[in-house]
Design a protein around this motif. Structure first.
Motif, short mmCIF file in Angstrom:
data_model
loop_
_atom_site.label_atom_id
_atom_site.label_comp_id
_atom_site.label_asym_id
_atom_site.label_seq_id
_atom_site.Cartn_x
_atom_site.Cartn_y
_atom_site.Cartn_z
N THR A 91 0.85 -1.19 0.00
CA THR A 91 0.00 0.00 0.00
C THR A 91 0.89 1.24 0.00
N GLU A 92 0.31 2.35 -0.43
CA GLU A 92 1.00 3.64 -0.37
C GLU A 92 0.06 4.65 0.25
N MET A 93 0.56 5.38 1.22
CA MET A 93 -0.23 6.39 1.91
C MET A 93 0.47 7.74 1.78
N THR A 94 -0.31 8.78 1.55
CA THR A 94 0.23 10.13 1.42
C THR A 94 -0.40 11.02 2.47
N HIS A 95 0.44 11.65 3.27
CA HIS A 95 -0.01 12.64 4.26
C HIS A 95 -0.39 13.89 3.48
N GLN A 96 -1.66 14.24 3.51
CA GLN A 96 -2.17 15.30 2.64
C GLN A 96 -1.54 16.67 2.91
N ASN A 153 4.24 13.87 2.36
CA ASN A 153 5.10 12.74 2.70
C ASN A 153 4.38 11.42 2.45
N LYS A 154 5.15 10.42 2.02
CA LYS A 154 4.57 9.13 1.68
C LYS A 154 5.14 8.02 2.56
N ILE A 155 4.30 7.02 2.81
CA ILE A 155 4.71 5.80 3.50
C ILE A 155 4.23 4.63 2.65
N ILE A 156 5.12 3.67 2.48
CA ILE A 156 4.77 2.44 1.77
C ILE A 156 4.76 1.31 2.79
N THR A 157 3.79 0.41 2.69
CA THR A 157 3.79 -0.79 3.53
C THR A 157 3.82 -2.03 2.65
N ASN A 215 2.95 -13.87 3.78
CA ASN A 215 2.80 -13.87 2.32
C ASN A 215 3.37 -12.64 1.63
N GLY A 216 4.12 -11.81 2.34
CA GLY A 216 4.62 -10.58 1.73
C GLY A 216 6.10 -10.65 1.39
N LYS A 217 6.59 -9.53 0.88
CA LYS A 217 8.00 -9.40 0.52
C LYS A 217 8.83 -8.84 1.66
N GLY A 218 8.19 -8.17 2.61
CA GLY A 218 8.93 -7.59 3.72
C GLY A 218 9.90 -6.50 3.30
N GLU A 219 9.59 -5.80 2.22
CA GLU A 219 10.48 -4.77 1.70
C GLU A 219 10.25 -3.40 2.31
N ALA A 220 9.26 -3.28 3.16
CA ALA A 220 8.94 -2.01 3.82
C ALA A 220 8.29 -2.33 5.16
N PHE A 221 7.99 -1.28 5.90
CA PHE A 221 7.25 -1.47 7.15
C PHE A 221 5.97 -2.22 6.85
N SER A 222 5.58 -3.12 7.74
CA SER A 222 4.26 -3.73 7.66
C SER A 222 3.29 -2.81 8.41
N PRO A 223 2.00 -2.96 8.22
CA PRO A 223 1.06 -2.13 8.99
C PRO A 223 1.25 -2.28 10.50
N ILE A 264 12.25 -0.59 19.16
CA ILE A 264 10.91 -1.16 19.27
C ILE A 264 10.99 -2.65 18.94
N THR A 265 10.38 -3.45 19.77
CA THR A 265 10.22 -4.87 19.47
C THR A 265 8.73 -5.18 19.45
N LYS A 266 8.29 -5.69 18.33
CA LYS A 266 6.87 -6.04 18.16
C LYS A 266 6.73 -7.54 18.33
N VAL A 267 5.80 -7.96 19.16
CA VAL A 267 5.54 -9.38 19.38
C VAL A 267 4.16 -9.69 18.80
#
Length: 134
Positions: free
Chosen positions: A14-19, A23-27, A34-42, A76-79
């Motif tokens: 996904t791509e999000m743009t702060h209006q 600025n953009k964030i890709i997840t 099942n993902g590529k893990g090439e960016a932050f996950s949600p 940050i550690t996410k469990v």
């Protein structure tokens, strides 16, 4: 006007743009989902938001009290849990190489962190472990 405009790019991205700023964030979906893990996950963003929010509120308190947060860093550690797949714990480890000596100010900063808007908005089932190494 919407705060964030988002779109699905395909392949679990996904791509999000702060209006306001543009600025953009890709997840990306993580490798273990099942993902590529090439960016932050949600869920990475949720976890990162907690740490960032804590430091932002600490920064507001520090500015008001004339304190510099220079050399403050955090990890940050996410469990995750499964069935259902969700965040079960977010661990925030703060390190501050040059903290102020005043214990009352340090406690004020810790209290500010623990009561930031993201911390207060997360489901109470998500354990928030915060370690202040200062």
């Amino acid at each position: 006007m919407a705060t964030i405009k988002s779109s699905y790019s395909g392949n679990l991205r996904t791509e999000m743009t702060h209006q306001l700023s543009g600025n953009k964030i890709i997840t990306d979906a993580p490798l273990d989902n099942n993902g590529k893990g090439e960016a932050f996950s949600p869920t990475d963003l949720v976890s990162a938001a907690l740490g960032s929010c804590m430091v932002t509120i600490m920064g507001i308190v520090a500015q008001r009290d004339g304190i510099s947060l220079e050399n403050l860093s955090w990890n940050i550690t996410k469990v995750m849990q499964s069935n259902p797949r969700k965040i079960s714990e977010i661990i925030v480890d703060f390190d501050w190489k040059t903290p102020v000596a005043d214990k009352a100010i340090l406690q004020k900063l810790k209290n500010a962190a623990k009561t930031c808007p993201v911390a207060l908005s997360l489901d109470p089932e998500i354990k928030q472990t915060v370690n202040f190494n200062f």
